[in-house]
Design a protein around this motif. Structure first.
Motif, PDB file in Angstrom:
ATOM      1  N   ALA A   1       0.640  15.044  -5.902  1.00 31.96           N
ATOM      2  CA  ALA A   1       1.740  15.780  -6.526  1.00 31.96           C
ATOM      3  C   ALA A   1       2.754  14.816  -7.147  1.00 31.96           C
ATOM      4  CB  ALA A   1       2.426  16.678  -5.498  1.00 31.96           C
ATOM      5  N   ALA A   2       2.942  13.661  -6.503  1.00 28.85           N
ATOM      6  CA  ALA A   2       3.875  12.654  -7.025  1.00 28.85           C
ATOM      7  C   ALA A   2       3.236  11.800  -8.116  1.00 28.85           C
ATOM      8  CB  ALA A   2       4.349  11.753  -5.890  1.00 28.85           C
ATOM      9  N   ARG A   3       1.926  11.961  -8.314  1.00 31.03           N
ATOM     10  CA  ARG A   3       1.165  11.107  -9.247  1.00 31.03           C
ATOM     11  C   ARG A   3       1.488   9.640  -8.959  1.00 31.03           C
ATOM     12  NH1 ARG A   3       2.748  14.474 -13.594  1.00 31.03           N
ATOM     13  NH2 ARG A   3       3.524  12.698 -14.781  1.00 31.03           N
ATOM     14  N   PHE A   4       1.345   9.274  -7.706  1.00 26.97           N
ATOM     15  CA  PHE A   4       1.694   7.926  -7.272  1.00 26.97           C
ATOM     16  C   PHE A   4       0.560   6.977  -7.623  1.00 26.97           C
ATOM     17  CE2 PHE A   4       2.365   4.540  -4.106  1.00 26.97           C
ATOM     18  CZ  PHE A   4       3.719   4.316  -4.271  1.00 26.97           C
ATOM     19  N   ARG A   5       0.881   5.992  -8.452  1.00 29.68           N
ATOM     20  CA  ARG A   5      -0.150   5.059  -8.925  1.00 29.68           C
ATOM     21  C   ARG A   5       0.287   3.626  -8.681  1.00 29.68           C
ATOM     22  NH1 ARG A   5      -2.158   2.666 -13.809  1.00 29.68           N
ATOM     23  NH2 ARG A   5      -0.324   3.299 -15.010  1.00 29.68           N
ATOM     24  N   ILE A   6      -0.535   2.878  -7.947  1.00 23.35           N
ATOM     25  CA  ILE A   6      -0.270   1.462  -7.719  1.00 23.35           C
ATOM     26  C   ILE A   6      -0.784   0.701  -8.932  1.00 23.35           C
ATOM     27  CG2 ILE A   6      -0.681  -0.518  -6.218  1.00 23.35           C
ATOM     28  CD1 ILE A   6      -1.169   1.472  -3.936  1.00 23.35           C
TER      29      ILE A   6
ATOM     30  N   VAL B   1       3.215  -2.756  -8.159  1.00 25.24           N
ATOM     31  CA  VAL B   1       4.135  -1.802  -7.547  1.00 25.24           C
ATOM     32  C   VAL B   1       3.562  -0.396  -7.656  1.00 25.24           C
ATOM     33  CG1 VAL B   1       5.466  -1.461  -9.671  1.00 25.24           C
ATOM     34  CG2 VAL B   1       6.574  -1.072  -7.458  1.00 25.24           C
ATOM     35  N   GLY B   2       3.859   0.433  -6.669  1.00 26.29           N
ATOM     36  CA  GLY B   2       3.477   1.834  -6.716  1.00 26.29           C
ATOM     37  C   GLY B   2       4.577   2.645  -7.387  1.00 26.29           C
TER      38      GLY B   2
ATOM     39  N   ALA C   1       7.372   4.417   0.277  1.00 25.93           N
ATOM     40  CA  ALA C   1       6.032   4.294  -0.306  1.00 25.93           C
ATOM     41  C   ALA C   1       5.993   3.190  -1.346  1.00 25.93           C
ATOM     42  CB  ALA C   1       5.612   5.629  -0.930  1.00 25.93           C
ATOM     43  N   VAL C   2       7.030   3.104  -2.183  1.00 25.15           N
ATOM     44  CA  VAL C   2       7.086   2.038  -3.183  1.00 25.15           C
ATOM     45  C   VAL C   2       7.130   0.676  -2.493  1.00 25.15           C
ATOM     46  CG1 VAL C   2       8.494   0.989  -4.995  1.00 25.15           C
ATOM     47  CG2 VAL C   2       8.180   3.476  -4.941  1.00 25.15           C
TER      48      VAL C   2
END
Length: 488
Positions: free
Chosen positions: A122-127, A137-138, A246-247
């Motif tokens: 949902a956050a579209r978290f991409r490292i 960085v994420g 998370a970051v």
């Protein structure tokens, strides 16, 4: 998620207990200390820890990362089990309607990871690598869709400007860590520094204003200084606090030198860099901390192999484990001789010529209580010793120590020596160069007293005056701490 409201400063900040050293009593005064009562461990915690530590490391780290994403855990993802992991699992279990045992069953682990993956997607978290700064960085791209270049880095920002993530880099020698730290912690109207930490190779600062928060971390490596700053509206704390962790857990300042792994949740507030314009503050009104400059020359400074405590007469007390792979230890550049070890192999006494005098700290032989606030003094290759907060466990402490902490003295609030750090991992899993809070075995004060008595050395005497502040009590003890190095 409410548990995360205001949690970020508390995660990274801890009060420091400090204590004072006292003059040693006359050598003839010797007392056999009473055997301390062994603290009773918490059966639920120990069962949960045993089950968690039996899992593969990748699984342990994955579960901690999942707890971050579900908003139940606010620590770094190292795979080490401690009080924060235990409480995070209990929070998750309570929230999902199961018994808060702190021990995850296989079905619970599956459900937890499924919920975390949904939140991550949902956050579209991409490292991702950031070519502008050189770091990895994420980035939660759903929250931060706007991407622009800034001098030495990249800016990701929310559509309304209420959340800003900046990466930043400085070439070696352009500025100093001291200057950055001073600017980041300088008093400013309406701004409060909630946490600050300076180590030889990184700095961390968090700050708040009436409307916003800032989380910043910078690290030094051979290529210079790299870091990130995250500023956001306080009203978004329930959502963004989790993303900050998370970051930080994915931030790798020097991916060429360090495998891309969870980076430490260490913040740092930037101060405007001399090399370029300061980042524009978020719309929340929180001044985005100016960019922090690089750390000077920390990479050329060797870390100590261990920490020692000066006893006077050229003698230094340390943990025997620190000497297992060090046949020729040195103190202040001088060769140190291993004079004796105790029968259990826990303690060692070194001696060297020309070492300035020192006195043994007052010893505390009664056991410490579970959770009691303590202070660990660790030697550094140059400069004053580091000071780390700790909490007491069953024959152990829980603290964010760094390499070279084996043998480090542990003090209580009154400045009494409660023991030494027994051992530091030979291959610690550092996160962006930092060792996260971990549990360490303790050589208790009673064992130290017995060892000193057998060596014919007086144990320190308690003057009976407790320190009024944690910070003030440690000051006298700092001068007794020395670095033990091991030439390679």
């Amino acid at each position: 998620m409410k548990a995360f409201r205001g949690a970020l400063p508390a995660v990274l900040a801890a009060g420091l207990a400090t204590g004072a050293l006292a003059q040693a009593p006359a050598p003839q005064v010797r007392r056999t200390p009473a055997a301390p009562a062994t603290p009773v461990p918490d059966p639920a915690f120990e069962a949960a820890r045993a089950a968690f530590e039996a899992l593969p490391e990748a699984e342990r780290r994955g579960l901690q990362d999942a707890l971050v994403w579900t908003g139940d855990y606010n620590g770094v993802t190292t795979g080490a089990f401690g009080k924060r992991s235990f409480e995070g699992i209990q929070t998750y279990q309570t929230r999902t309607g199961t018994a808060p045992t702190g021990l995850l069953t296989p079905p619970e682990r599956i459900a937890l990871k499924r919920e975390a993956e949904e939140a991550r997607r949902a956050a579209r978290f991409r490292i991702q690598p950031d070519p502008a700064s050189g770091a990895v960085v994420g980035v939660p791209e759903a929250l931060l869709p706007k991407k622009t270049a800034i001098p030495g880095g990249t800016r990701w920002q929310s559509a309304d400007g209420r959340v800003t993530l900046d990466t930043k880099s400085f070439p070696q020698g352009e500025t100093s860590l001291d200057a950055l730290f001073e600017r980041a912690t300088a008093a400013m109207p309406g701004r409060k520094v909630t946490y600050k930490l300076k180590k030889p190779d990184f700095i961390v600062v968090t700050a708040e204003t009436a409307g916003g928060r800032a989380y910043i971390r910078y690290a030094e490596g051979p290529q210079g200084i790299r870091g990130f700053t995250l500023g956001y509206d306080r009203a978004l704390a329930d959502t963004v606090d989790r993303l900050v962790i998370a970051v930080a857990n994915t931030f790798t300042p020097f991916p060429d030198a360090t495998p891309v792994a969870a980076a430490p949740a260490a913040p740092a507030t930037a101060a405007s860099a001399a090399s370029g314009p300061a980042p524009r503050p978020p719309a929340s009104g929180m001044a985005a901390a100016p960019a922090l400059p690089p750390l000077p020359g920390a990479t050329a400074e060797a870390r100590p192999a261990a920490t020692g405590l000066r006893l006077g007469g050229g003698r230094v007390l340390t943990a025997a484990s620190a000497l297992e792979s060090c046949a020729a230890p040195r103190i202040d550049g001088a060769v140190a001789r291993i004079e004796r070890r105790d029968a259990s192999g826990s303690l060692a006494l070194l001696s060297t010529e020309g070492l300035p005098g020192g006195s043994a700290p007052p010893l505390r032989t009664e056991p410490v209580g579970e959770g009691e606030a303590l202070l660990v003094l660790g030697a550094q290759a140059k400069g004053a010793p580091s000071v780390a907060p700790a909490s007491a466990g069953a024959e152990s402490i829980y603290a964010p120590l760094q390499p070279g902490a084996a043998g480090a003295p542990v003090l209580d609030r009154s400045g009494r020596l409660v023991g030494l750090v027994a051992r530091f991992p030979t291959a610690p899993r550092l996160i962006a160069g930092v060792m996260p809070p971990t549990r360490y075995a303790l050589v208790p004060g009673q064992a130290v007293a017995v060892f000193l008595a057998e060596a014919g050395l007086p144990a320190g005497a308690d003057r009976g005056k407790a320190a009024t502040t944690l910070g003030g009590a440690a000051a006298p003890a700092l001068g007794a701490v020395v670095a033990i190095t091991c030439p390679r």
